[in-house]
Write an enzyme that holds these catalytic residues in place. Structure first.
Site, PDB file in Angstrom:
ATOM      1  N   ASN A 100       0.968  -1.210  -0.004  1.00 28.84           N
ATOM      2  CA  ASN A 100       0.097   0.229  -0.018  1.00 28.84           C
ATOM      3  C   ASN A 100       0.835   1.317  -0.104  1.00 28.84           C
ATOM      4  O   ASN A 100       0.377   2.367  -0.467  1.00 28.84           O
ATOM      5  CB  ASN A 100      -0.772   0.044   1.241  1.00 28.84           C
ATOM      6  CG  ASN A 100      -1.540   1.306   1.614  1.00 28.84           C
ATOM      7  OD1 ASN A 100      -2.483   1.736   0.585  1.00 28.84           O
ATOM      8  ND2 ASN A 100      -1.155   1.915   2.653  1.00 28.84           N
ATOM      9  N   ARG A 158      -8.668   5.601   1.319  1.00 29.33           N
ATOM     10  CA  ARG A 158      -7.790   4.819   0.249  1.00 29.33           C
ATOM     11  C   ARG A 158      -6.852   5.604  -0.414  1.00 29.33           C
ATOM     12  O   ARG A 158      -5.800   5.111  -0.991  1.00 29.33           O
ATOM     13  CB  ARG A 158      -8.671   4.155  -0.614  1.00 29.33           C
ATOM     14  CG  ARG A 158      -9.263   2.684  -0.097  1.00 29.33           C
ATOM     15  CD  ARG A 158     -10.661   2.393  -0.552  1.00 29.33           C
ATOM     16  NE  ARG A 158     -11.037   1.190  -0.137  1.00 29.33           N
ATOM     17  CZ  ARG A 158     -12.582   0.577  -0.269  1.00 29.33           C
ATOM     18  NH1 ARG A 158     -13.127   1.158  -0.921  1.00 29.33           N
ATOM     19  NH2 ARG A 158     -12.493  -0.662   0.195  1.00 29.33           N
ATOM     20  N   ASP A 197      -1.110  -6.622   3.598  1.00 28.07           N
ATOM     21  CA  ASP A 197      -1.039  -5.543   4.746  1.00 28.07           C
ATOM     22  C   ASP A 197      -2.095  -4.427   4.310  1.00 28.07           C
ATOM     23  O   ASP A 197      -2.027  -3.942   3.075  1.00 28.07           O
ATOM     24  CB  ASP A 197       0.247  -4.861   4.941  1.00 28.07           C
ATOM     25  CG  ASP A 197       0.385  -4.122   6.089  1.00 28.07           C
ATOM     26  OD1 ASP A 197       0.121  -4.381   7.196  1.00 28.07           O
ATOM     27  OD2 ASP A 197       0.708  -2.822   5.713  1.00 28.07           O
ATOM     28  N   HIS A 201      -6.999  -0.039   2.713  1.00 27.29           N
ATOM     29  CA  HIS A 201      -6.429   1.421   2.353  1.00 27.29           C
ATOM     30  C   HIS A 201      -6.151   1.491   0.862  1.00 27.29           C
ATOM     31  O   HIS A 201      -5.390   2.168   0.144  1.00 27.29           O
ATOM     32  CB  HIS A 201      -4.967   2.027   3.072  1.00 27.29           C
ATOM     33  CG  HIS A 201      -5.498   1.841   4.422  1.00 27.29           C
ATOM     34  ND1 HIS A 201      -6.195   2.887   4.906  1.00 27.29           N
ATOM     35  CD2 HIS A 201      -5.242   0.799   5.661  1.00 27.29           C
ATOM     36  CE1 HIS A 201      -6.350   2.802   6.479  1.00 27.29           C
ATOM     37  NE2 HIS A 201      -5.818   1.221   6.723  1.00 27.29           N
ATOM     38  N   GLU A 233      -5.573  -8.147   4.931  1.00 23.78           N
ATOM     39  CA  GLU A 233      -5.765  -7.481   6.622  1.00 23.78           C
ATOM     40  C   GLU A 233      -6.806  -6.317   6.096  1.00 23.78           C
ATOM     41  O   GLU A 233      -6.433  -5.328   5.489  1.00 23.78           O
ATOM     42  CB  GLU A 233      -4.587  -6.798   6.813  1.00 23.78           C
ATOM     43  CG  GLU A 233      -4.458  -6.525   8.342  1.00 23.78           C
ATOM     44  CD  GLU A 233      -4.068  -5.123   8.625  1.00 23.78           C
ATOM     45  OE1 GLU A 233      -4.121  -4.716   9.679  1.00 23.78           O
ATOM     46  OE2 GLU A 233      -3.799  -4.411   7.804  1.00 23.78           O
ATOM     47  N   ARG A 337      -5.035 -19.076  12.454  1.00 19.59           N
ATOM     48  CA  ARG A 337      -3.574 -18.626  12.547  1.00 19.59           C
ATOM     49  C   ARG A 337      -3.176 -18.460  14.018  1.00 19.59           C
ATOM     50  O   ARG A 337      -3.975 -18.098  14.692  1.00 19.59           O
ATOM     51  CB  ARG A 337      -3.513 -17.296  11.746  1.00 19.59           C
ATOM     52  CG  ARG A 337      -2.006 -16.909  11.868  1.00 19.59           C
ATOM     53  CD  ARG A 337      -2.041 -15.463  10.972  1.00 19.59           C
ATOM     54  NE  ARG A 337      -2.696 -14.375  11.734  1.00 19.59           N
ATOM     55  CZ  ARG A 337      -2.955 -13.290  11.218  1.00 19.59           C
ATOM     56  NH1 ARG A 337      -2.687 -12.986  10.002  1.00 19.59           N
ATOM     57  NH2 ARG A 337      -3.520 -12.402  11.810  1.00 19.59           N
TER      58      ARG A 337
HETATM   59  C1  AAO Z   1       4.762   4.184  12.670  1.00 23.27           C
HETATM   60  C2  AAO Z   1       4.282   5.256  13.914  1.00 23.27           C
HETATM   61  C3  AAO Z   1       3.402   6.237  13.295  1.00 23.27           C
HETATM   62  C4  AAO Z   1       4.181   6.971  12.219  1.00 23.27           C
HETATM   63  C5  AAO Z   1       4.491   5.895  11.183  1.00 23.27           C
HETATM   64  C6  AAO Z   1       5.175   6.341   9.829  1.00 23.27           C
HETATM   65  O1  AAO Z   1       3.825   4.345  14.890  1.00 23.27           O
HETATM   66  O2  AAO Z   1       3.133   7.193  14.276  1.00 23.27           O
HETATM   67  O3  AAO Z   1       3.391   8.069  11.604  1.00 23.27           O
HETATM   68  O4  AAO Z   1       5.227   5.018  11.516  1.00 23.27           O
HETATM   69  O5  AAO Z   1       6.400   7.149  10.314  1.00 23.27           O
HETATM   70  C7  AAO Z   1       2.818  -0.649  11.831  1.00 23.27           C
HETATM   71  C8  AAO Z   1       2.404  -0.075  13.187  1.00 23.27           C
HETATM   72  C9  AAO Z   1       2.581   1.540  12.905  1.00 23.27           C
HETATM   73  C10 AAO Z   1       3.628   1.849  12.300  1.00 23.27           C
HETATM   74  C11 AAO Z   1       3.847   1.277  10.999  1.00 23.27           C
HETATM   75  C12 AAO Z   1       4.713   1.848  10.082  1.00 23.27           C
HETATM   76  O6  AAO Z   1       1.350  -0.588  13.736  1.00 23.27           O
HETATM   77  O7  AAO Z   1       2.423   1.964  14.342  1.00 23.27           O
HETATM   78  O8  AAO Z   1       3.542   3.568  12.349  1.00 23.27           O
HETATM   79  O9  AAO Z   1       3.616  -0.036  11.077  1.00 23.27           O
HETATM   80  O10 AAO Z   1       5.664   1.462  10.500  1.00 23.27           O
HETATM   81  C13 AAO Z   1      -5.045   0.732  10.899  1.00 23.27           C
HETATM   82  C14 AAO Z   1      -4.982   0.200   9.318  1.00 23.27           C
HETATM   83  C15 AAO Z   1      -4.281  -1.395   9.450  1.00 23.27           C
HETATM   84  C16 AAO Z   1      -3.003  -1.281  10.032  1.00 23.27           C
HETATM   85  C17 AAO Z   1      -3.430  -0.749  11.725  1.00 23.27           C
HETATM   86  C18 AAO Z   1      -2.067  -0.639  12.518  1.00 23.27           C
HETATM   87  O11 AAO Z   1      -6.213   0.083   8.858  1.00 23.27           O
HETATM   88  O12 AAO Z   1      -4.075  -1.742   8.169  1.00 23.27           O
HETATM   89  O13 AAO Z   1      -3.907   0.645  11.529  1.00 23.27           O
HETATM   90  N1  AAO Z   1      -2.485  -2.593  10.194  1.00 23.27           N
HETATM   91  C19 AAO Z   1      -1.277  -2.980   9.494  1.00 23.27           C
HETATM   92  C20 AAO Z   1       0.003  -3.732  10.038  1.00 23.27           C
HETATM   93  C21 AAO Z   1       0.668  -2.745  10.837  1.00 23.27           C
HETATM   94  C22 AAO Z   1       1.337  -1.714  10.289  1.00 23.27           C
HETATM   95  C23 AAO Z   1       0.675  -1.141   8.918  1.00 23.27           C
HETATM   96  C24 AAO Z   1      -0.776  -1.710   8.754  1.00 23.27           C
HETATM   97  C25 AAO Z   1       1.272  -0.282   7.960  1.00 23.27           C
HETATM   98  O14 AAO Z   1      -0.636  -4.931  10.734  1.00 23.27           O
HETATM   99  O15 AAO Z   1       1.439  -3.662  11.722  1.00 23.27           O
HETATM  100  O16 AAO Z   1       1.358  -0.659  11.113  1.00 23.27           O
HETATM  101  O17 AAO Z   1       2.265  -1.065   7.174  1.00 23.27           O
HETATM  102  C26 AAO Z   1      -9.479   1.853  13.307  1.00 23.27           C
HETATM  103  C27 AAO Z   1      -9.506   1.287  12.021  1.00 23.27           C
HETATM  104  C28 AAO Z   1      -8.317   0.647  11.527  1.00 23.27           C
HETATM  105  C29 AAO Z   1      -7.017   1.025  11.957  1.00 23.27           C
HETATM  106  C30 AAO Z   1      -7.011   1.166  13.478  1.00 23.27           C
HETATM  107  C31 AAO Z   1      -5.501   1.752  13.955  1.00 23.27           C
HETATM  108  O18 AAO Z   1      -9.720   0.905  14.478  1.00 23.27           O
HETATM  109  O19 AAO Z   1     -10.621   0.561  11.976  1.00 23.27           O
HETATM  110  O20 AAO Z   1      -8.241   0.357  10.142  1.00 23.27           O
HETATM  111  O21 AAO Z   1      -6.051   0.112  11.459  1.00 23.27           O
HETATM  112  O22 AAO Z   1      -8.117   2.014  13.853  1.00 23.27           O
HETATM  113  O23 AAO Z   1      -5.683   2.978  13.434  1.00 23.27           O
HETATM  114  C32 AAO Z   1     -11.758   0.528  18.022  1.00 23.27           C
HETATM  115  C33 AAO Z   1     -12.575   0.747  16.752  1.00 23.27           C
HETATM  116  C34 AAO Z   1     -11.543   0.141  15.483  1.00 23.27           C
HETATM  117  C35 AAO Z   1     -10.247   1.048  15.446  1.00 23.27           C
HETATM  118  C36 AAO Z   1      -9.916   0.813  16.746  1.00 23.27           C
HETATM  119  C37 AAO Z   1      -8.417   1.412  16.952  1.00 23.27           C
HETATM  120  O24 AAO Z   1     -11.678  -0.825  18.629  1.00 23.27           O
HETATM  121  O25 AAO Z   1     -13.595  -0.328  16.713  1.00 23.27           O
HETATM  122  O26 AAO Z   1     -12.394   0.222  14.203  1.00 23.27           O
HETATM  123  O27 AAO Z   1     -10.357   1.122  17.859  1.00 23.27           O
HETATM  124  O28 AAO Z   1      -8.303   2.443  17.511  1.00 23.27           O
END
Ligand code: AAO
Length: 488
Positions: A100, A158, A197, A201, A233, A337
């Site tokens: 992405n 997206r 991943d 988005h 994901e 998993r």
């Molecule tokens: C890091 C730093 C950031 C910085 C960035 C760039 O932490 O501060 O800006 O670098 O410099 C992983 C880490 C991130 C990291 C990133 C890059 O987790 O912290 O950022 O690597 O190094 C969303 C996405 C989902 C994603 C998830 C973490 O939709 O795809 O965030 N997962 C994958 C991987 C993950 C990875 C990435 C993607 C990026 O598995 O390891 O990130 O490659 C809502 C939304 C979700 C959203 C979450 C979190 O969820 O629905 O779509 O996920 O928020 O933002 C309730 C709600 C629920 C909500 C949830 C969370 O439960 O019901 O819907 O609260 O608050």
């Protein structure tokens, strides 16, 4: 894209989070194949940024710099050797594909990447791919910050940047081609598929175009014409603009509701009780079983990233974790998993490593558990043996349900397996209909069958299929499981 192409009837895959390729190769041969695990989800193998504040976080691997196969887990040669050796013992490899985006907008300029490849995040230049400024979505994104500001607006989810990560323009034929080349290189090396991943988005149409360009799997190990397995994901807890169902035609989808609900049930929060899981699965408004990938926890929600919050059960609550994992592996719903973690104190912390930041080898103790900071949940006897249970009962219906109206439940899988749980604060002591043929069975939770003898509890099933169960609420593991292959 929905068929995982698993071998020998094996059913559960394991995420060996942050493991090095050489360790995974050995693990396939010495443990996963003999114990019946179907495959491994590996950490992203592409070159990524190297970060030092915080020090070498696990999430640096989610910030690609190039598609060179050079990562914290090892070199391209080591990756290739691992894929070959795992395939040779019938354990499939599924790659975590980060397609992405590239690194974060504040990633800077230089050669702070796994293999010293130059990039410039300010100018959006990744010359080794090559990608340049016009290969990113910034022109399309309508938010003031350039980041995703609201999950209620599908366009910005997206077209804008997820937590500032430079968002690739997958509508461009050129970008699709580069991404497909990366995935095809891995397919040709012998991987069976991908965990993709951040699919929420990406537009499903763009993903379809990329997947349409993917090669069939390598015929050295897979049948001619086999399409790569895809797990997308997508976090959909039900209250956002984007629905998991938009992705069903492209492959399986992660069912995060399963993980968060199972945690709430095991913790007995919100008035939930194990007896309410009589209709677990679609009855709980989860996606259709053939579309779902399920898990107790994943690498994000076990540490407060992604959804679920404190309800998620992890290795840190080991007793509940073993129960939750056993429930998942015994139940017919979904493709399963198992998580295999490293220990951590703060949520950014990377894998066990040496002072120079290189990842430590996984240490294997004489009792089959791991050391040096590797948790290896998949090697916990109760979890390993339940992965075996799932293989033995595959294809059998959910049957012979019993519950006490509270947190004691039991169910079988046709005449091939039966499991009893006691998550109440009082003992369970009664006779149940197991549906199993008469005989003496070894409980695979408290022990295992070894040379015709049982190292744990034994259960006597009568000619009428009935057996007595006595599970104290203070038992180390308040559950009992028997299956056709644990018959003495
Ligand atoms: C890091 C730093 C950031 C910085 C960035 C760039 O932490 O501060 O800006 O670098 O410099 C992983 C880490 C991130 C990291 C990133 C890059 O987790 O912290 O950022 O690597 O190094 C969303 C996405 C989902 C994603 C998830 C973490 O939709 O795809 O965030 N997962 C994958 C991987 C993950 C990875 C990435 C993607 C990026 O598995 O390891 O990130 O490659 C809502 C939304 C979700 C959203 C979450 C979190 O969820 O629905 O779509 O996920 O928020 O933002 C309730 C709600 C629920 C909500 C949830 C969370 O439960 O019901 O819907 O609260 O608050």
């Amino acid at each position: 894209y929905h068929n995982p192409h698993t071998k020998h009837g094996r059913q559960a895959i394991v995420h060996l989070f942050e493991w090095k390729w050489a360790d995974i190769a050995s693990e396939c041969e010495r443990f996963l194949a003999p114990k019946g695990f179907a495959g491994v989800q590996i950490s992203p193998p592409q070159e990524s940024i190297v970060l030092t504040t915080p020090w070498r976080p696990w999430w640096e691997r989610y910030q690609p710099i190039s598609y060179n196969l050079c990562s914290r887990s090892g070199s391209e040669m080591e990756l290739k050797d691992m894929i070959t050796r795992c395939n040779n013992v019938g354990v499939n490899i599924y790659v975590d594909a980060v397609i992405n985006h590239m690194c974060g907008a504040s990633g800077g300029e230089g050669t702070h990447s796994n293999c010293g490849t130059y990039f410039n995040a300010n100018k959006k230049e990744f010359p080794s791919v090559p990608f340049g400024a016009s290969d990113f979505n910034d022109g399309k994104c309508k938010t003031a910050s350039g980041n995703i500001e609201s999950y209620d607006d599908r366009n910005q989810v997206r077209d804008c940047r997820l937590v500032s990560l430079l968002d690739l323009a997958l509508e461009k034929d050129y970008v699709r081609g580069k991404v497909a080349d990366y995935m095809n290189k891995l397919i040709d090396m012998g991987v069976a598929g991908f965990r993709v991943d951040a699919c929420k988005h990406m537009w499903p149409g763009d993903m379809e175009a990329v997947f349409g360009r993917l090669h069939n799997l390598n015929t050295k190990w897979f049948n001619a014409g086999s399409r790569p397995f895809i797990v997308q994901e997508v976090i959909d807890l039900g209250h956002e603009a984007i629905k998991a169902s938009e992705y069903f035609h492209l492959g399986r989808v992660t069912e995060f509701r399963y993980s968060s609900k199972l945690g709430v049930i095991m913790r007995k929060w919100d008035g939930e009780k194990l007896c309410y899981t009589k209709n677990w699965g679609e009855g709980w408004a989860f996606m259709p079983t053939g579309n779902s990938l399920v898990f107790v926890d994943n690498h994000d929600n076990q540490r407060g990233h992604g959804p679920g919050g404190s309800s998620i059960v992890t290795f840190k609550d080991s007793r509940l974790y073993k129960m939750a994992t056993a429930y998942m592996l015994a139940h017919p719903y979904g493709m399963t998993r198992v998580m295999s973690s490293f220990a951590w104190d703060h949520s950014d912390q990377g894998p066990p490593s040496h002072a120079d930041g290189s990842t430590k080898n996984v240490k294997i103790n004489p009792d089959d558990t791991c050391g040096d900071g590797w948790v290896c949940e998949h090697r916990w006897r109760q979890i390993t043996n339940m992965a075996g249970f799932r293989n033995v009962v595959n294809g059998q219906p959910h049957s012979n349900w019993w519950d006490n109206g509270s947190n004691q439940v039991a169910f079988g899988r046709g005449d091939r397996g039966f499991i009893v749980f006691n998550n109440d604060d009082w003992p369970l002591n009664l006779t149940l209909n197991t549906g199993m043929p008469g005989g003496v069975y070894c409980d695979v939770i408290s022990g295992r069958k070894e040379g015709g003898r049982c190292t744990g509890k034994t259960i006597n099933v009568g000619g009428d299929g009935r057996a007595h169960f006595n599970i104290s609420n203070t038992d180390e593991d308040p559950m009992v499981a028997i299956h056709a292959d644990s018959k003495l």
